[in-house]
Write a protein that holds these residues in place. Structure first.
Motif, PDB file in Angstrom:
ATOM      1  N   ALA A  55       0.836  -1.201   0.000  1.00  0.00           N
ATOM      2  CA  ALA A  55       0.000   0.000   0.000  1.00  0.00           C
ATOM      3  C   ALA A  55       0.870   1.250   0.000  1.00  0.00           C
ATOM      4  O   ALA A  55       1.960   1.261   0.584  1.00  0.00           O
ATOM      5  N   TYR A  57       0.257   5.853  -0.307  1.00  0.00           N
ATOM      6  CA  TYR A  57      -0.684   6.965  -0.425  1.00  0.00           C
ATOM      7  C   TYR A  57      -0.730   7.411  -1.884  1.00  0.00           C
ATOM      8  O   TYR A  57       0.307   7.671  -2.496  1.00  0.00           O
ATOM      9  N   ALA A  58      -1.920   7.489  -2.439  1.00  0.00           N
ATOM     10  CA  ALA A  58      -2.103   7.806  -3.859  1.00  0.00           C
ATOM     11  C   ALA A  58      -1.633   9.206  -4.216  1.00  0.00           C
ATOM     12  O   ALA A  58      -1.202   9.451  -5.349  1.00  0.00           O
ATOM     13  N   ARG A  74      -0.264   6.434 -13.389  1.00  0.00           N
ATOM     14  CA  ARG A  74      -0.650   5.260 -12.598  1.00  0.00           C
ATOM     15  C   ARG A  74       0.541   4.658 -11.860  1.00  0.00           C
ATOM     16  O   ARG A  74       0.614   3.454 -11.640  1.00  0.00           O
ATOM     17  N   TRP A  76       1.693   4.683  -8.666  1.00  0.00           N
ATOM     18  CA  TRP A  76       1.531   3.953  -7.402  1.00  0.00           C
ATOM     19  C   TRP A  76       0.773   2.648  -7.600  1.00  0.00           C
ATOM     20  O   TRP A  76       1.015   1.668  -6.897  1.00  0.00           O
ATOM     21  N   GLU A  77      -0.115   2.601  -8.562  1.00  0.00           N
ATOM     22  CA  GLU A  77      -0.785   1.341  -8.904  1.00  0.00           C
ATOM     23  C   GLU A  77       0.252   0.323  -9.399  1.00  0.00           C
ATOM     24  O   GLU A  77       0.283  -0.823  -8.950  1.00  0.00           O
ATOM     25  N   THR A  80       2.822  -0.623  -6.395  1.00  0.00           N
ATOM     26  CA  THR A  80       2.336  -1.553  -5.371  1.00  0.00           C
ATOM     27  C   THR A  80       2.179  -2.959  -5.943  1.00  0.00           C
ATOM     28  O   THR A  80       2.462  -3.941  -5.266  1.00  0.00           O
ATOM     29  N   ARG A  81       1.749  -3.053  -7.178  1.00  0.00           N
ATOM     30  CA  ARG A  81       1.643  -4.367  -7.826  1.00  0.00           C
ATOM     31  C   ARG A  81       3.029  -5.018  -7.927  1.00  0.00           C
ATOM     32  O   ARG A  81       3.209  -6.182  -7.581  1.00  0.00           O
ATOM     33  N   THR A 114      -5.607  -4.365  -7.800  1.00  0.00           N
ATOM     34  CA  THR A 114      -5.215  -3.094  -7.211  1.00  0.00           C
ATOM     35  C   THR A 114      -6.473  -2.270  -7.021  1.00  0.00           C
ATOM     36  O   THR A 114      -7.315  -2.198  -7.925  1.00  0.00           O
ATOM     37  N   GLU A 116      -8.418   1.261  -4.743  1.00  0.00           N
ATOM     38  CA  GLU A 116      -8.310   2.459  -3.915  1.00  0.00           C
ATOM     39  C   GLU A 116      -9.043   2.194  -2.617  1.00  0.00           C
ATOM     40  O   GLU A 116     -10.163   1.703  -2.617  1.00  0.00           O
ATOM     41  N   ILE A 121      -3.621   3.493  -2.327  1.00  0.00           N
ATOM     42  CA  ILE A 121      -3.629   2.528  -3.424  1.00  0.00           C
ATOM     43  C   ILE A 121      -3.097   1.240  -2.800  1.00  0.00           C
ATOM     44  O   ILE A 121      -1.998   1.241  -2.219  1.00  0.00           O
ATOM     45  N   SER A 123      -2.450  -2.942  -3.489  1.00  0.00           N
ATOM     46  CA  SER A 123      -2.446  -4.123  -4.350  1.00  0.00           C
ATOM     47  C   SER A 123      -2.431  -5.358  -3.464  1.00  0.00           C
ATOM     48  O   SER A 123      -1.763  -5.393  -2.423  1.00  0.00           O
TER      49      SER A 123
END
Length: 131
Positions: A55, A57-58, A74, A76-77, A80-81, A114, A116, A121, A123
């Motif tokens: 995780a 913060y977006a 994208r 942070w998406e 985290t993935r 992933t 919110e 954010i 995953s």
């Protein structure tokens, strides 16, 4: 091994909690945030599978060196993935980048989602456990 048709990922929001490190101590797996809080996962993975989360913060600024290398769209998406995939592979992020960047390898046999969660954010990834 075929990945499970898991309701874990489709209902991931209901298995995630945010709180202090102490409050998340009994989580199956956790991700630590920069403000010293944790996101905890509270559901057992299917037998023979491992679950991990990451995780961020977006709205946090992407560090300049990472923005130059991977772009900010994208970010942070994707980050985290990739962190989840590193955790599953037991490989440090710095060792992952040269081969995969922030992408999912074509031979990945697991599943991920992933989402919110408020300002976060998060995953979640599942993969067959390594014997």
């Amino acid at each position: 091994m075929v990945p499970p048709r898991s309701e874990l990922l489709s209902n991931a929001e209901s298995y995630l909690r945010v709180g202090s490190v102490e409050e998340m101590a009994d989580a199956v797996t956790r991700s630590h945030l920069p403000d010293f809080r944790c996101v905890g996962w509270y559901a057992a993975p299917p037998p023979g599978w491992t679950v991990v989360i990451d995780a961020e913060y977006a709205d946090q600024v992407v560090p300049a060196p990472l923005a130059r290398r991977f772009g900010v769209e994208r970010f942070w998406e994707r980050w985290t993935r990739a962190e989840c995939l590193c955790k599953l592979a037991d490989v440090p992020m710095l060792a992952w980048w040269p081969e995969h960047g922030l992408d999912v390898p074509g031979d990945f046999t697991g599943r991920w989602r992933t989402l919110e969660l408020g300002p976060l954010i998060v995953s979640v990834a599942l993969a067959p456990s390594v014997p």
